[in-house]
Design an enzyme around this catalytic site. Structure first.
Site, PDB file in Angstrom:
ATOM      1  CB  CYS A 140      -0.806  -0.118   1.330  1.00 20.03           C
ATOM      2  SG  CYS A 140      -2.074   1.323   1.496  1.00 20.03           S
ATOM      3  NE  ARG A 157      -3.197 -11.722   7.534  1.00 15.05           N
ATOM      4  CZ  ARG A 157      -2.158 -11.263   8.506  1.00 15.05           C
ATOM      5  NH1 ARG A 157      -2.151 -11.407  10.032  1.00 15.05           N
ATOM      6  NH2 ARG A 157      -1.148 -10.933   7.939  1.00 15.05           N
ATOM      7  NE  ARG A 172      -3.914  -8.053   5.840  1.00 16.18           N
ATOM      8  CZ  ARG A 172      -3.951  -7.863   6.980  1.00 16.18           C
ATOM      9  NH1 ARG A 172      -4.793  -7.361   7.684  1.00 16.18           N
ATOM     10  NH2 ARG A 172      -2.641  -7.847   7.635  1.00 16.18           N
TER      11      ARG A 172
END
Length: 443
Positions: free
Chosen positions: A166, A257, A259
């Site tokens: 990113c 998590r 994503r």
């Protein structure tokens, strides 16, 4: 090997008997993948054992076997992880893909499982390359810096895969061109970022589909400008049909998590995220993946690196020292007093953990496993971290603990990738078939 661990849960291991039976991966050009994996698993495991692993009743397993109902795709994803790890080198693979920013190969695992063949890999980190080669070696070499590779030198492929970093996009040049009324494209907006390399490869090679993975905060990064440039580039500049969704790994493993997955198709397809089978969260807890006092498998690649099989306990080096444990407790008290939420995360076998990060090697504070009130907690071992990310026990860990923690903290939850891959698979295969159809000329 007494037990083989999957994406939560365990089944008695008869791995040696399955190796000869599963020399080639199952390919799935229809919706029968789960049934195929179930049939393979039933050659070696009872209905009761499979039912226990999947969290369903024996009656449900029987109904699937006799055709009274169709098992959801996540059943196939869970059962395929019973199979010994192998790379696909079949010239008759359903499709070809490239693996960019490959890390240790988590995304590759998912797309090989649906019949794909990897024809190109790029990963710059030498330690990640070592782990990748230990598990996928003997084929093509790993290419390093993708920014130095010409797109025309990359093999033709049907699917592009990548978990790109990113990075912010500079808007100075774009703003100037806007003011002057000049046209600009993705090369102007994304130059200098690794997403630019994804875009330039797509522009030249025109794969039938792609899947990109990134952190959830990509959507809000740089006040949303980063994500906006990415979507506009893929959709408007490159002409792909684009879909994106945030998925929590807790659907498959005992870890929160989140994503973002961005997938695209060159031709219009009737894809919908409802096609991705996501089992309910909370089915899997940490007790499914931690080392056991009884029945812990002896893995040739691990030996006693993490777990002393003679004494049936995790090595003492993973237990926090008195000094570090006291420091973490004081740190948490200090920040609680200031109204902050910083501090360690103490977990038990019934827990679903926080997100495993690449900094876990420092003190392990985000996931500390309780060893009782009077004992200091411990870090997870690298093998437990691999399980927490959904990697099978046959996945080799050839690097130091520090490197392993970084690698798994930077990796993907493999079953999440598998779920998306299974949903994409029929559209990929159909596109490959259509391209191979002969062109009929009018008489």
């Amino acid at each position: 090997m007494g037990t083989v661990y999957l994406s939560g849960g365990q089944i008695p291991d008869i791995m040696s008997g399955m190796i000869s039976a599963m020399n080639t991966p199952l390919t799935t050009q229809d919706d029968t993948a789960a049934l195929k994996y179930l049939a393979s698993a039933r050659q070696h495991h009872s209905q009761a054992a499979i039912a226990k692993h999947l969290g369903v009743s024996e009656r449900q397993v029987r109904r699937w076997e006799v055709g009274e109902s169709q098992p959801p795709q996540y059943v196939g994803m869970a059962l395929q992880r019973l199979l010994p790890f192998q790379s696909v080198t079949n010239a008759n693979a359903d499709f070809k893909f490239i693996d960019l920013f490959a890390g240790i190969g988590g995304i590759r695992l998912a797309f090989e499982a649906i019949g794909g063949e990897c024809v190109f890999t790029s990963e710059w980190d030498s330690y990640a390359q070592r782990t990748y080669m230990a598990n996928f070696g003997g084929q093509d070499p790993i290419n390093g810096d993708i920014t130095k590779i010409d797109a025309s030198d990359i093999p033709n492929h049907d699917v592009l895969l990548g978990g790109f970093p990113c990075q912010p996009f500079s808007i100075a040049g774009v703003s100037k061109k806007n003011a002057l009324g000049r046209a600009h494209g993705f090369a102007d907006e994304t130059q200098g970022t690794l997403f630019f390399d994804v875009a330039r490869i797509i522009a030249v090679k025109r794969p039938k589909a792609f899947m990109l993975e990134n952190v959830k905060n990509l959507q809000s990064h740089d006040k949303g400008r980063t994500f906006d440039v990415i979507i506009r580039t893929l959709r408007d500049e490159l002409g792909y049909q684009v879909f994106h969704k945030v998925i929590d790994g807790a659907h498959f493993v005992p870890q929160h998590r989140e994503r973002i997955l961005i997938i695209g198709f060159r031709d219009n397809v009737e894809f919908d995220w409802s096609m991705v089978d996501l089992p309910p969260k909370g089915i899997h807890t940490l007790g499914d993946i931690i080392h056991k006092k009884a029945g812990e498998p002896v893995l040739d690649s691990d030996g006693d690196s993490y777990y002393d099989h003679a004494s049936r306990k995790v090595l003492d080096k993973y237990t926090l020292t008195d000094k570090l444990w006291q420091y973490l407790q004081n740190y948490k008290i200090k920040h609680q007093a200031a109204g902050n939420g910083f501090g360690f995360g103490l977990v038990t076998p019934d827990s679903v953990t926080r997100t495993l990060s690449a900094r876990y090697y420092k003190d392990g504070s985000e996931i500390l496993f309780s060893q009782g009130f009077k004992n200091n907690p411990r870090r997870l071992t690298p093998r437990e971290c691999a399980r927490l990310m959904g990697f099978p026990d046959v996945f080799k860990i050839p690097v130091s603990d520090t490197r392993a923690y970084k690698q798994f903290g930077n990796s993907v939850v493999v079953p999440v990738m598998s779920a998306v891959a299974f949903a994409m698979q029929p559209f990929i295969v159909e596109a490959v078939k259509n391209e191979k159809k002969p062109i009929r000329h009018a008489a």
